[in-house]
Design a protein around this motif. Structure first.
Motif, PDB file in Angstrom:
ATOM      1  N   ALA A  17       2.853   8.376   0.394  1.00  0.00           N
ATOM      2  CA  ALA A  17       1.809   7.772   1.234  1.00  0.00           C
ATOM      3  C   ALA A  17       1.396   6.391   0.727  1.00  0.00           C
ATOM      4  CB  ALA A  17       0.605   8.705   1.342  1.00  0.00           C
ATOM      5  N   PRO A  18       1.118   6.208  -0.583  1.00  0.00           N
ATOM      6  CA  PRO A  18       0.763   4.850  -1.038  1.00  0.00           C
ATOM      7  C   PRO A  18       1.885   3.833  -0.821  1.00  0.00           C
ATOM      8  CG  PRO A  18       0.187   6.455  -2.723  1.00  0.00           C
ATOM      9  CD  PRO A  18       0.950   7.179  -1.658  1.00  0.00           C
ATOM     10  N   VAL A  19       3.113   4.240  -1.036  1.00  0.00           N
ATOM     11  CA  VAL A  19       4.236   3.319  -0.847  1.00  0.00           C
ATOM     12  C   VAL A  19       4.357   2.937   0.629  1.00  0.00           C
ATOM     13  CG1 VAL A  19       6.759   3.151  -0.909  1.00  0.00           C
ATOM     14  CG2 VAL A  19       5.536   3.994  -2.902  1.00  0.00           C
ATOM     15  N   LEU A  20       4.200   3.896   1.516  1.00  0.00           N
ATOM     16  CA  LEU A  20       4.257   3.596   2.951  1.00  0.00           C
ATOM     17  C   LEU A  20       3.120   2.660   3.359  1.00  0.00           C
ATOM     18  CD1 LEU A  20       5.220   7.083   4.451  1.00  0.00           C
ATOM     19  CD2 LEU A  20       6.694   5.070   4.188  1.00  0.00           C
ATOM     20  N   LEU A  21       1.931   2.864   2.801  1.00  0.00           N
ATOM     21  CA  LEU A  21       0.799   1.976   3.112  1.00  0.00           C
ATOM     22  C   LEU A  21       1.049   0.562   2.596  1.00  0.00           C
ATOM     23  CD1 LEU A  21      -2.258   4.321   2.460  1.00  0.00           C
ATOM     24  CD2 LEU A  21      -1.442   3.431   4.659  1.00  0.00           C
ATOM     25  N   ILE A  22       1.628   0.447   1.415  1.00  0.00           N
ATOM     26  CA  ILE A  22       1.930  -0.883   0.876  1.00  0.00           C
ATOM     27  C   ILE A  22       2.979  -1.576   1.737  1.00  0.00           C
ATOM     28  CG2 ILE A  22       2.893  -2.136  -1.100  1.00  0.00           C
ATOM     29  CD1 ILE A  22       1.593   0.044  -2.885  1.00  0.00           C
ATOM     30  N   ILE A  23       3.984  -0.827   2.170  1.00  0.00           N
ATOM     31  CA  ILE A  23       5.013  -1.403   3.048  1.00  0.00           C
ATOM     32  C   ILE A  23       4.381  -1.896   4.350  1.00  0.00           C
ATOM     33  CG2 ILE A  23       7.021  -0.836   4.487  1.00  0.00           C
ATOM     34  CD1 ILE A  23       7.973   0.965   2.169  1.00  0.00           C
ATOM     35  N   LEU A  24       3.486  -1.110   4.918  1.00  0.00           N
ATOM     36  CA  LEU A  24       2.807  -1.547   6.141  1.00  0.00           C
ATOM     37  C   LEU A  24       1.957  -2.791   5.872  1.00  0.00           C
ATOM     38  CD1 LEU A  24       1.723   1.811   7.830  1.00  0.00           C
ATOM     39  CD2 LEU A  24       3.424   0.161   8.633  1.00  0.00           C
ATOM     40  N   GLY A  25       1.313  -2.837   4.712  1.00  0.00           N
ATOM     41  CA  GLY A  25       0.544  -4.024   4.346  1.00  0.00           C
ATOM     42  C   GLY A  25       1.426  -5.251   4.207  1.00  0.00           C
ATOM     43  N   LEU A  26       2.575  -5.094   3.571  1.00  0.00           N
ATOM     44  CA  LEU A  26       3.516  -6.207   3.434  1.00  0.00           C
ATOM     45  C   LEU A  26       4.061  -6.639   4.795  1.00  0.00           C
ATOM     46  CD1 LEU A  26       5.492  -5.145   0.231  1.00  0.00           C
ATOM     47  CD2 LEU A  26       4.038  -7.163   0.496  1.00  0.00           C
ATOM     48  N   PHE A  27       4.280  -5.678   5.650  1.00  0.00           N
ATOM     49  CA  PHE A  27       4.754  -5.988   7.006  1.00  0.00           C
ATOM     50  C   PHE A  27       3.707  -6.817   7.748  1.00  0.00           C
ATOM     51  CE2 PHE A  27       5.618  -4.719  11.487  1.00  0.00           C
ATOM     52  CZ  PHE A  27       6.936  -5.129  11.571  1.00  0.00           C
TER      53      PHE A  27
END
Length: 176
Positions: A17-27
């Motif tokens: 979940a944290p990695v997916l949130l960071i990816i969405l933030g980077l996106f």
């Protein structure tokens, strides 16, 4: 040994979940940066752009060239971090769901396989898009800023004592 393996497996699931949130933030950041980049490119094309580095140098004429280089690095750092970390996070977000997908495969659960693979592939695609946008913007913006730095170097070489005086209309060394 089973205790170590199961602990590691459970630990990796915590990070999804944290990695997916960071990816969405980077996106999101990549598209935010793309908007700023497009606006700057349009301003440059129309000749209405105020060069940020030259403006900074004019406000702080005692700034050394090495300090301007550090300023360039600081301005480009978020793009560089985004272009480098997004693919790594995409790989992490791909690998974490692969464990449950393989377990589902062993159990003959095709729905479990597809659910986990969708997460894995979507995460890596989003991460690679973010990284690609950040890298593109980083590359072009670095050229623009180094061009501005070169203009400052030329001005300093031309009139070392007149560095604090206002420059005539800003003209960059090469076409932008």
């Amino acid at each position: 040994m089973f205790l170590i393996e199961s602990t590691m497996y459970e630990l990796t699931k915590v990070f999804l979940a944290p990695v997916l949130l960071i990816i969405l933030g980077l996106f999101g950041y990549a598209f935010y940066a793309l908007g700023g980049f497009a606006l700057e490119a349009l301003q440059r094309r129309r000749g209405r752009h105020t060069p940020a580095l030259i403006s900074h140098w004019r406000r702080h004429p005692d700034t050394e060239l090495a300090d301007l280089e550090l300023l360039i690095l600081r301005w480009l750092e978020p793009l560089r971090i985004g272009s480098r970390t997004a693919p790594m996070l995409g790989l992490i977000a791909t690998m974490i769901p692969m464990g449950p997908a393989l377990l589902a495969l062993a159990d003959g659960n095709s729905r479990g396989i597809s659910e986990n693979l969708v997460i894995a592939f979507a995460a890596v695609i989003i991460a690679l898009i973010a990284a690609s946008l950040c890298f593109f913007i980083l590359t072009v913006r670095r050229r623009w800023l180094l061009n501005e730095l070169r203009t400052i170097e030329h001005e300093l070489a031309r009139a070392p004592t007149a560095a604090a005086e206002p420059l005539p209309a800003v003209r960059t060394v090469a076409n932008n």
